[in-house]
Design an enzyme around this catalytic site. Structure first.
Site, PDB file in Angstrom:
ATOM      1  N   THR A  51       0.849  -1.187   0.000  1.00 31.42           N
ATOM      2  CA  THR A  51       0.000   0.000   0.000  1.00 31.42           C
ATOM      3  C   THR A  51       0.885   1.237   0.000  1.00 31.42           C
ATOM      4  O   THR A  51       2.118   1.135   0.004  1.00 31.42           O
ATOM      5  CB  THR A  51      -0.912   0.026   1.240  1.00 31.42           C
ATOM      6  OG1 THR A  51      -0.124   0.358   2.398  1.00 31.42           O
ATOM      7  CG2 THR A  51      -1.591  -1.323   1.460  1.00 31.42           C
ATOM      8  N   CYS A  52       0.259   2.410   0.060  1.00 27.89           N
ATOM      9  CA  CYS A  52       1.061   3.628   0.072  1.00 27.89           C
ATOM     10  C   CYS A  52       1.853   3.782   1.367  1.00 27.89           C
ATOM     11  O   CYS A  52       2.831   4.524   1.416  1.00 27.89           O
ATOM     12  CB  CYS A  52       0.171   4.855  -0.147  1.00 27.89           C
ATOM     13  SG  CYS A  52      -1.099   5.087   1.118  1.00 27.89           S
ATOM     14  N   ARG A  54       2.964   0.950   3.371  1.00 26.81           N
ATOM     15  CA  ARG A  54       3.760  -0.217   3.772  1.00 26.81           C
ATOM     16  C   ARG A  54       3.874  -1.215   2.636  1.00 26.81           C
ATOM     17  O   ARG A  54       3.029  -1.252   1.734  1.00 26.81           O
ATOM     18  CB  ARG A  54       3.124  -0.907   4.981  1.00 26.81           C
ATOM     19  CG  ARG A  54       1.797  -1.589   4.689  1.00 26.81           C
ATOM     20  CD  ARG A  54       1.174  -2.194   5.943  1.00 26.81           C
ATOM     21  NE  ARG A  54       0.787  -1.166   6.891  1.00 26.81           N
ATOM     22  CZ  ARG A  54       1.302  -1.042   8.123  1.00 26.81           C
ATOM     23  NH1 ARG A  54       2.198  -1.916   8.558  1.00 26.81           N
ATOM     24  NH2 ARG A  54       0.904  -0.090   8.912  1.00 26.81           N
ATOM     25  N   ASP A 112      -7.578   3.727  10.091  1.00 28.56           N
ATOM     26  CA  ASP A 112      -7.828   3.652   8.652  1.00 28.56           C
ATOM     27  C   ASP A 112      -8.506   2.329   8.323  1.00 28.56           C
ATOM     28  O   ASP A 112      -7.899   1.267   8.440  1.00 28.56           O
ATOM     29  CB  ASP A 112      -6.506   3.773   7.896  1.00 28.56           C
ATOM     30  CG  ASP A 112      -6.667   3.616   6.385  1.00 28.56           C
ATOM     31  OD1 ASP A 112      -7.811   3.679   5.910  1.00 28.56           O
ATOM     32  OD2 ASP A 112      -5.647   3.440   5.704  1.00 28.56           O
ATOM     33  N   GLY A 187      -6.159   9.883 -12.290  1.00 31.08           N
ATOM     34  CA  GLY A 187      -6.341   8.596 -11.611  1.00 31.08           C
ATOM     35  C   GLY A 187      -7.722   8.513 -11.004  1.00 31.08           C
ATOM     36  O   GLY A 187      -8.057   9.302 -10.113  1.00 31.08           O
ATOM     37  N   THR A 188      -8.521   7.560 -11.462  1.00 30.01           N
ATOM     38  CA  THR A 188      -9.910   7.459 -10.987  1.00 30.01           C
ATOM     39  C   THR A 188     -10.176   6.126 -10.295  1.00 30.01           C
ATOM     40  O   THR A 188     -11.257   5.543 -10.411  1.00 30.01           O
ATOM     41  CB  THR A 188     -10.901   7.662 -12.154  1.00 30.01           C
ATOM     42  OG1 THR A 188     -10.590   6.744 -13.208  1.00 30.01           O
ATOM     43  CG2 THR A 188     -10.847   9.077 -12.676  1.00 30.01           C
ATOM     44  N   ILE A 191      -9.048   5.764  -4.427  1.00 27.60           N
ATOM     45  CA  ILE A 191      -8.588   6.992  -3.779  1.00 27.60           C
ATOM     46  C   ILE A 191      -8.951   8.206  -4.623  1.00 27.60           C
ATOM     47  O   ILE A 191      -9.405   9.235  -4.112  1.00 27.60           O
ATOM     48  CB  ILE A 191      -7.068   6.935  -3.521  1.00 27.60           C
ATOM     49  CG1 ILE A 191      -6.753   5.867  -2.466  1.00 27.60           C
ATOM     50  CG2 ILE A 191      -6.543   8.290  -3.055  1.00 27.60           C
ATOM     51  CD1 ILE A 191      -5.275   5.690  -2.189  1.00 27.60           C
TER      52      ILE A 191
END
Length: 426
Positions: A51-52, A54, A112, A187-188, A191
């Site tokens: 992920t962004c 880790r 989160d 970017g769709t 997020i």
């Protein structure tokens, strides 16, 4: 023992910034290659969470070093960079870490809840490649159940705090008259979509242009929200004329550079991607603000204080589910002994020892089956309590069953011997 061979090796936001984490981000192609290599090495149960915040590899393996080498073999970063920054958890510590990650306790933004969905996807991908065994599947399912319980029973994920929302907070602080600004969102994915919704709902943004490699996907969101789209080939041109550019793609490297922004005036650039998709050189452009996910995660919010107060409740829930998993694992270890005991009870009426007691097989088969089920259930309880060694519990179960069959009349005394079974057992 699977628990002792269960390892987690990884890096996260605590010791690395986005530039380092980006070197060890893993795309689906690399993930598939890694799983294939693992099977070639005899490692048949593992998954990777990328992920962004880790990159971690979870697996049952002879050593953590083997898992670390596997991970680095499919990323841009090398093992020499990875090792000094990495952490390693093993056995019970690894299991606890897994639960903390899945429940949002180890996230860059506390609570989160998106992380559990990312783990589900990672496990699902590995399972599709036959790389999740019964142990890791049960562990994962229990972690997911724990996360859901914490979500429903606490306020750990309450309020509105996420990277996508932190971007909105940042814009509120650094930009006036924001509803009239010109936005470009590149970017769709999830997020990107959430950020877009936040721009509209919280900032009243109207002039938003969506750009995505798959123009059809961007068009669906544009139709839903009443926005414009531009082809990916016009990314530089659209960004140059925008006041605010937000990038939320999964490209392997930068897609926007200083030379692309060849217009004058103030510009805010927000990079929600890992690895970075906006080149660091844009900071040298005049009147330019550039922030990334690490910068955004530092924004304070009253919601985080509320979430912090919920941590003890979350830890208590985790403890209860950890105990449940421990009991399952203990029972799983005892399965061979329990199966052997059940088979022995089913065969006991034909064995020489039972016949030496001059007993005949029972007349009521249904009652015999119930007696066996009761004996096995009692055996399982004894073994779960760990008050007895498996061997002692096994022998005691056989002894109790023989006494039970005699006392209830399930086993019939042979006609040529009038003495009671109880007297023969002494």
């Amino acid at each position: 023992m699977e628990i002792e061979q269960f390892h987690i090796v990884g890096i996260n936001y605590k010791k690395t910034d986005t530039s380092i984490r980006g070197q060890f981000a893993l795309n689906n192609e690399g993930y598939a290659n890694l799983l294939m290599k693992a099977q070639g090495l005899g490692i048949n149960s593992l998954f990777v969470l990328s992920t962004c915040n880790r990159t971690e590899i979870y697996g049952i393996a002879p050593s953590a070093e083997l898992l670390a080498d596997l991970l680095c073999s499919e990323t841009q970063g090398d093992i020499a960079t990875f090792k000094p920054l990495a952490y390693h958890k093993r056995g019970k510590a690894a299991i606890e870490h897994y639960f903390h990650v899945a429940c949002g306790l180890d996230s860059q933004i506390l609570g989160d809840y998106e992380i559990v969905g990312q783990i589900r996807q990672a496990v699902k991908f590995a399972k599709a490649h036959n790389c999740i065994n019964a142990f890791l599947e049960r562990l994962s399912n229990t972690a997911f159940q724990t996360s859901k319980a914490i979500k429903n029973q606490t306020s750990l994920s309450g309020g509105t705090v996420s990277v996508a929302f932190a971007a909105i907070q940042f814009l509120k602080l650094h930009c006036s008259d924001i509803s009239h600004k010109k936005f470009v969102l590149i970017g769709t994915g999830k997020i990107g979509y959430n950020t877009c919704k936040n721009l509209i709902d919280y900032l009243g943004a109207k002039d938003i242009t969506l750009i995505n490699r798959s123009q059809e996907k961007a068009q669906v969101i544009a139709d839903e929200l009443g926005l414009k789209i531009a082809p990916f080939e016009q990314l530089q041109q659209a960004s140059a004329h925008a006041d605010i550019v937000i990038v939320a793609t999964n490209a392997p490297g930068p897609i926007l550079f200083k030379e692309d922004l060849n217009t004058t005036g103030k510009k805010i650039l927000i990079d929600l991607s890992v690895p970075r998709n906006i080149d660091i050189s844009v900071k040298n452009r005049a009147q330019t603000i550039l922030v990334n996910v690490d910068d955004l995660s530092k924004l304070g919010d009253a919601t985080l204080k509320t979430r912090q107060a919920e941590v003890p409740k979350a830890l208590s829930i985790i403890d209860s589910y950890l105990e449940e998993f421990k009991q399952w694992y203990q029972m799983r270890k005892n399965v061979p002994i329990i199966r052997a005991a059940k088979q022995s009870l089913m065969d006991i009426h034909h064995c020489a020892w039972f016949q030496s007691l001059q007993m005949e097989a029972p007349e009521n088969a249904a009652q015999q089956e119930d007696a066996i089920k009761t004996a096995i259930k009692n055996l399982a309880v004894k073994m779960r309590s760990q008050e007895q060694t498996p061997g002692c519990a096994y022998i005691e179960t056989l002894h109790d069953f023989v006494n039970f069959t005699a006392s209830t009349g399930l086993a019939r005394k042979r006609k040529d011997n009038p003495e009671s079974l109880a007297s023969e057992l002494g």
